[in-house]
Motif scaffolding. Structure first.
Motif, PDB file in Angstrom:
ATOM      1  N   GLU A 333       0.853  -1.190   0.000  1.00 36.99           N
ATOM      2  CA  GLU A 333       0.000   0.000   0.000  1.00 36.99           C
ATOM      3  C   GLU A 333       0.887   1.238   0.000  1.00 36.99           C
ATOM      4  N   TYR A 334       0.560   2.190  -0.855  1.00 36.57           N
ATOM      5  CA  TYR A 334       1.346   3.425  -0.942  1.00 36.57           C
ATOM      6  C   TYR A 334       0.405   4.624  -0.918  1.00 36.57           C
ATOM      7  N   CYS A 335       0.907   5.734  -0.418  1.00 36.77           N
ATOM      8  CA  CYS A 335       0.128   6.974  -0.333  1.00 36.77           C
ATOM      9  C   CYS A 335       1.063   8.159  -0.540  1.00 36.77           C
ATOM     10  N   ASN A 336       0.470   9.255  -0.979  1.00 36.77           N
ATOM     11  CA  ASN A 336       1.191  10.523  -1.044  1.00 36.77           C
ATOM     12  C   ASN A 336       0.634  11.430   0.037  1.00 36.77           C
ATOM     13  N   GLN A 337       1.379  11.610   1.109  1.00 30.78           N
ATOM     14  CA  GLN A 337       0.957  12.475   2.205  1.00 30.78           C
ATOM     15  C   GLN A 337       1.521  13.882   2.059  1.00 30.78           C
ATOM     16  N   GLY A 338       2.059  14.169   0.878  1.00 35.77           N
ATOM     17  CA  GLY A 338       2.596  15.494   0.630  1.00 35.77           C
ATOM     18  C   GLY A 338       1.547  16.442   0.086  1.00 35.77           C
ATOM     19  N   THR A 339       2.012  17.578  -0.402  1.00 36.71           N
ATOM     20  CA  THR A 339       1.116  18.654  -0.814  1.00 36.71           C
ATOM     21  C   THR A 339       1.057  18.840  -2.331  1.00 36.71           C
ATOM     22  N   VAL A 340       1.923  18.150  -3.081  1.00 36.99           N
ATOM     23  CA  VAL A 340       1.880  18.206  -4.541  1.00 36.99           C
ATOM     24  C   VAL A 340       2.006  16.786  -5.084  1.00 36.99           C
ATOM     25  N   THR A 341       1.726  16.624  -6.363  1.00 33.70           N
ATOM     26  CA  THR A 341       1.758  15.314  -6.997  1.00 33.70           C
ATOM     27  C   THR A 341       3.171  14.742  -7.017  1.00 33.70           C
ATOM     28  N   ALA A 342       3.270  13.458  -6.687  1.00 31.30           N
ATOM     29  CA  ALA A 342       4.534  12.731  -6.827  1.00 31.30           C
ATOM     30  C   ALA A 342       4.584  12.184  -8.252  1.00 31.30           C
ATOM     31  N   GLU A 343       5.446  12.751  -9.073  1.00 29.97           N
ATOM     32  CA  GLU A 343       5.487  12.388 -10.491  1.00 29.97           C
ATOM     33  C   GLU A 343       6.375  11.168 -10.718  1.00 29.97           C
ATOM     34  N   ASP A 344       5.898  10.298 -11.622  1.00 25.44           N
ATOM     35  CA  ASP A 344       6.660   9.100 -12.017  1.00 25.44           C
ATOM     36  C   ASP A 344       7.096   8.286 -10.796  1.00 25.44           C
ATOM     37  N   ALA A 345       6.181   8.078  -9.902  1.00 29.21           N
ATOM     38  CA  ALA A 345       6.493   7.327  -8.686  1.00 29.21           C
ATOM     39  C   ALA A 345       6.677   5.847  -9.016  1.00 29.21           C
ATOM     40  N   TYR A 346       7.507   5.195  -8.230  1.00 26.96           N
ATOM     41  CA  TYR A 346       7.672   3.742  -8.363  1.00 26.96           C
ATOM     42  C   TYR A 346       8.102   3.165  -7.025  1.00 26.96           C
ATOM     43  N   VAL A 347       7.929   1.850  -6.891  1.00 23.39           N
ATOM     44  CA  VAL A 347       8.288   1.176  -5.652  1.00 23.39           C
ATOM     45  C   VAL A 347       9.135  -0.045  -5.970  1.00 23.39           C
ATOM     46  N   GLU A 348      10.159  -0.264  -5.155  1.00 29.07           N
ATOM     47  CA  GLU A 348      11.006  -1.444  -5.267  1.00 29.07           C
ATOM     48  C   GLU A 348      10.701  -2.389  -4.117  1.00 29.07           C
ATOM     49  N   VAL A 367      13.195  -6.527 -12.968  1.00 26.54           N
ATOM     50  CA  VAL A 367      13.537  -7.389 -11.863  1.00 26.54           C
ATOM     51  C   VAL A 367      15.044  -7.578 -11.852  1.00 26.54           C
ATOM     52  N   ASN A 368      15.629  -7.491 -10.684  1.00 29.81           N
ATOM     53  CA  ASN A 368      17.072  -7.654 -10.516  1.00 29.81           C
ATOM     54  C   ASN A 368      17.293  -8.542  -9.302  1.00 29.81           C
ATOM     55  N   GLY A 369      17.566  -9.825  -9.538  1.00 27.12           N
ATOM     56  CA  GLY A 369      17.668 -10.762  -8.432  1.00 27.12           C
ATOM     57  C   GLY A 369      16.321 -10.910  -7.753  1.00 27.12           C
ATOM     58  N   ASN A 370      16.254 -10.577  -6.467  1.00 26.08           N
ATOM     59  CA  ASN A 370      14.995 -10.640  -5.722  1.00 26.08           C
ATOM     60  C   ASN A 370      14.306  -9.290  -5.614  1.00 26.08           C
ATOM     61  N   THR A 371      14.792  -8.274  -6.331  1.00 28.48           N
ATOM     62  CA  THR A 371      14.213  -6.936  -6.266  1.00 28.48           C
ATOM     63  C   THR A 371      13.345  -6.685  -7.497  1.00 28.48           C
ATOM     64  N   TYR A 372      12.073  -6.348  -7.231  1.00 27.06           N
ATOM     65  CA  TYR A 372      11.091  -6.117  -8.283  1.00 27.06           C
ATOM     66  C   TYR A 372      10.689  -4.643  -8.253  1.00 27.06           C
ATOM     67  N   THR A 373      10.635  -4.013  -9.440  1.00 28.97           N
ATOM     68  CA  THR A 373      10.289  -2.601  -9.538  1.00 28.97           C
ATOM     69  C   THR A 373       8.909  -2.461 -10.179  1.00 28.97           C
ATOM     70  N   PHE A 374       8.053  -1.623  -9.559  1.00 28.76           N
ATOM     71  CA  PHE A 374       6.686  -1.413 -10.032  1.00 28.76           C
ATOM     72  C   PHE A 374       6.468   0.077 -10.259  1.00 28.76           C
ATOM     73  N   ASP A 375       6.076   0.464 -11.471  1.00 24.88           N
ATOM     74  CA  ASP A 375       5.765   1.859 -11.766  1.00 24.88           C
ATOM     75  C   ASP A 375       4.372   2.193 -11.246  1.00 24.88           C
ATOM     76  N   LEU A 376       4.264   3.336 -10.574  1.00 19.52           N
ATOM     77  CA  LEU A 376       2.997   3.774  -9.991  1.00 19.52           C
ATOM     78  C   LEU A 376       2.397   4.952 -10.736  1.00 19.52           C
ATOM     79  N   GLY A 377       3.170   5.596 -11.618  1.00 18.34           N
ATOM     80  CA  GLY A 377       2.681   6.782 -12.310  1.00 18.34           C
ATOM     81  C   GLY A 377       2.670   7.988 -11.391  1.00 18.34           C
ATOM     82  N   ASP A 378       1.832   8.959 -11.713  1.00 13.63           N
ATOM     83  CA  ASP A 378       1.704  10.155 -10.880  1.00 13.63           C
ATOM     84  C   ASP A 378       0.718   9.887  -9.742  1.00 13.63           C
TER      85      ASP A 378
END
Length: 781
Positions: A333-348, A367-378
């Motif tokens: 689960e991810y959230c933006n608790q800031g005051t402006v849009t988080a652009e091109d966000a992603y999670v590893e 994917v790099n070994g056991n690390t997976y990257t997911f794009d979240l967009g803005d």
């Protein structure tokens, strides 16, 4: 003899005085106002508030027979008003929906005006399909009350409906008007439970809730920064509002529309909004002196403005558990608790090495070994999202072994104003098994450190090493080694003082090497807090499990020894798991957690859940987690999908006394069934936690260890109960973890001569053929 004019004047004065005295006497007289409140079947309704001036406290409450009585001044005029707005779901079931549907279809009409009024859930003076929608949403826990109606309505018992088949044809009274009270009167009422058309509602009501007043309002993002509501302002969900007064502190949570509601006893309150972080500030953060009488309402709105234009991404990684040789889930689960849009966000996501055959509901981009990257967009301010991973836990894992995974969301820039005294140092501790050794690396990722920091190395729960002189430049590292002997090793270093997020950095290595029996120690990783205090990072460590209680509650960290010692100020994360072990689908699940008084409700932060969830904080600290329309299958039909959970983190109340025990449990409701009560978790607030471990720790089932006398002056006896040692070893350590004595022994008894030891505290550890048997604390007088 007085003149006639004077006589006439005296007559007038005398007459006025007599009238005044008569009036005064009438005012002193009182008459009884009484009656009975029953449902349509004549059953008395207990707990109804009957009042003539609720704001000033002129009211009474019906008894177990539905009777009430009050003494009121002669000559008074008032509206006699019955009120109860508690437990809207009382008596309301899907059967009521069936009966109302038959009425609407013309197949079977409701046979009394009271049932027809009960069916008018939206209080529109007609029965429509919208009534069935509102009742269905209440039954399914989508809503918790009727938006336009009260829980109960009351009609004077002597009122005759001109057209009983349509009670709305003419307005019907819901109060009894009394003008110039001049005698005892009786006023009876018929109680109507809204939504209940078959009179199944329990008639013993809770009057206390009826007397609560209400503070409510909205929380908005004041986009145009004018501190007044306007069309461009957007609602803020999940913000906590508290009302503090002499009667206590009460809480509410803003919902999707920004609306919050707090029920409070009559009194005066300071109403405050809790800030998410320092990127936000309210136009008015505290509204003081909000005064309410009985059943009074007050509207308090909060307008939040951006102090700084910056995104602030948060991420949480959670699961109900992992099972060896089974598919298991992770929920991100991810959230933006800031005051402006988080652009091109992603999670590893970096998964434990024992997790394999990974799949996900959101496709990974790399994917790099056991690390997976997911794009979240803005990700817009206040926006949250989630996705799920599935994986197989390798059968090569040892039952009970701990598996750790981590999540890191980007952008991870820190726009929060740094504490002025922070020197910029930022420590990272990593640990790895290199074959013959456990290798810990301490790295400074930040600016040059200005002073040395201490660190501690634990073997299982024993301190084995302390260091005080680590001072590193930017990107500089130092290493610490420990033997690969099957123990669980942990290095914890204090973070640089005034760090904006973290108080410590640590790493733990389990399963490196083996002990004398060819195994390694288990169950120590989660006794300590995890180093994931920054909002954009999260670490989850799970012990793989076999069979387990499907409805339970766990507090993290576990804490030391049987007392579950944690440090003063240490946050606690609670995982509440549930499983549908019935024989049919659970349509709705509700979890009610009445938080311990030693926890701070205003600090509660959600960490994730298995299904879409609605959260509300109410009362003095009652957390409610609703899973409407969850459609949770029973375990016989679909075992893997029958599980669910919710996880949250909460802080201790400030400055809890050492020795305070923090206990908590929760109730889990599946549809209309009685609550399933979880186990009770507990933690004990400690100071210098290792010194607080006063009870001997025994690691072998069926074995007990006695040490006597303790404290001792010159010698102490160690007695093993339930086993005979063949290759026994007693190790004595000082408080810095340095060994001071090692003695071998056989049998079950050892006399230890400690006359050469200086007075103070020591630790002991007993081993048999390299396996840990027991540990504990000694005191030399």
């Amino acid at each position: 003899m007085f003149p006639n004019s004077f006589t006439q004047s005296m007559k007038k004065i005398f007459t006025a005085a007599c009238l005044s005295l008569l009036s005064l006497g009438a005012a002193w007289a009182q008459f009884t106002v009484s009656g009975t409140i029953t449902n349509e079947d004549g059953v008395g309704v207990e707990g109804v508030v009957v009042g003539v001036d609720l704001a000033s406290g002129d009211f009474t409450i019906t008894n177990e027979n539905g009777q009430y009585q009050m003494e009121l001044p002669a000559g008074s005029s008032f509206d006699l008003t019955p009120i109860n707005d508690t437990e809207p779901l009382n008596g309301v079931t899907t059967f009521d929906l069936v009966l109302i549907t038959k009425h609407l279809n013309g197949t079977e009409a409701l046979n009394s005006p009271y049932k027809i009024i009960a069916a008018d859930a939206d209080k529109s003076n007609s029965i429509t399909w919208n009534d069935t929608i509102q009742i269905r949403e209440l039954v399914w826990n989508i809503t918790t009350s009727f938006p336009n109606n009260t829980s109960w309505r009351f009609v004077p018992a002597d009122f005759v409906f001109p057209n009983p088949a349509d009670p709305f044809q003419t307005a019907f009274p819901e109060v009894v008007n009394i003008n110039n009270l001049s005698s005892d009167i009786t006023a009876d009422f018929i109680a109507i439970k809204v939504g209940d058309v078959n009179n199944s509602a329990v008639t013993i009501l809770n009057p206390d809730t009826s007397l609560l007043s209400n503070i409510s309002g909205h929380v908005f993002y004041d986009v145009d920064e004018n501190c007044t509501g306007s069309t461009g302002d957007t609602p803020l969900k999940g913000w906590t509002v508290k009302a503090s007064g002499a009667n206590g502190t009460y809480f509410g949570t803003s919902q999707t529309s920004g609306f919050y509601s707090i029920h409070v006893p009559p009194g005066t309150y300071d109403v405050e909004i809790i800030q998410l972080n320092s990127l936000w500030a309210a136009c008015t953060a505290i509204v003081p002196g909000v005064t309410l009488g009985n059943l009074a309402t007050a509207n308090v709105n909060f307008m939040e403005q951006a102090v700084q234009d910056c995104p602030l991404m948060t991420v949480d990684l959670s699961t109900w558990g992992v099972r060896r040789c089974f598919l298991s889930p992770y929920f991100v689960e991810y959230c933006n608790q800031g005051t402006v849009t988080a652009e091109d966000a992603y999670v590893e996501i970096t998964l434990d090495s024992f997790y394999e055959n990974v799949s996900s509901t959101l496709p990974w981009t790399s994917v790099n070994g056991n690390t997976y990257t997911f794009d979240l967009g803005d990700v817009a301010p206040g926006e949250c999202g989630n996705f799920q991973l599935s994986f197989l836990v390798s059968c090569d894992a040892v039952l009970g072994q701990t598996h750790c995974s981590s999540a890191h969301v980007y952008p991870d820039e820190n726009c929060l104003p740094p504490l002025p005294l922070w020197g910029g140092g930022d420590l990272l501790v990593t640990g790895e098994c290199t074959g013959n050794n456990v290798l810990f690396t301490i790295t400074n990722k930040g600016d040059d450190m200005t002073e040395p920091i201490p660190y501690v190395v634990f073997e299982d729960i024993m301190i084995q090493m302390q260091g005080n002189g680590v001072q590193l430049g930017h990107d500089e590292s130092t290493t610490v080694t420990a033997p690969a002997n099957g123990s669980t090793w942990r290095l914890q270093a204090n973070e640089v003082e005034y760090h904006p997020f973290e108080t410590f950095a640590s790493a733990t290595v389990e399963g490196c090497g083996t002990n004398g029996s060819g195994s390694f120690s288990l169950g120590f990783v989660n006794q300590f807090p995890l180093p994931d205090e920054t909002p954009f990072e999260d670490i989850d460590c799970q012990e793989n499990i076999g069979s387990f209680d499907p409805n339970d509650k766990t507090g993290y960290p576990y804490g030391y020894d049987d007392n579950h010692f944690i440090e003063q100020g240490q946050d606690i994360s609670y995982l509440i798991r549930f499983q549908n072990t019935g024989t049919d689908t659970a349509f709705n699940v509700l979890i009610v957690d009445t938080l311990a008084e030693h926890l701070d409700p205003a600090s509660l932060r959600l960490n994730g859940s298995s299904h879409p969830m609605e959260f509300e904080l109410e009362g003095r600290g009652v957390a409610k987690f609703r899973f409407p329309s969850i459609m949770l299958p029973d375990s016989n039909a679909n075992e893997a999908a029958s599980h669910g959970f919710v996880k949250f983190t909460i802080s201790q109340q400030p400055n809890l006394a050492i020795g305070t025990v923090v206990e908590n449990e929760a109730g889990i409701y599946f549809d209309f069934n009685d609550a399933v009560i979880t186990n009770r978790t507990w933690h004990t607030v400690g100071e210098d936690l290792v010194l607080e471990v006063t009870e001997n720790q025994v690691f072998v089932p069926g074995v007990a260890v006695d040490v006597f006398p303790n404290p001792f002056e010159s010698s102490a006896t160690f007695l093993l109960k339930g086993m005979e040692a063949k290759q026994g070893l007693l190790k004595i350590y000082d408080l810095q973890g340095k060994p001071v004595r090692t003695l071998s022994f056989t049998g079950n008894k050892l006399l230890f001569n400690g006359s050469e030891l200086t007075a103070g505290f020591y630790f002991f550890k007993i081993e048999e053929a390299g396996n840990a048997i027991s540990s504990g604390k000694l005191m030399v007088k």
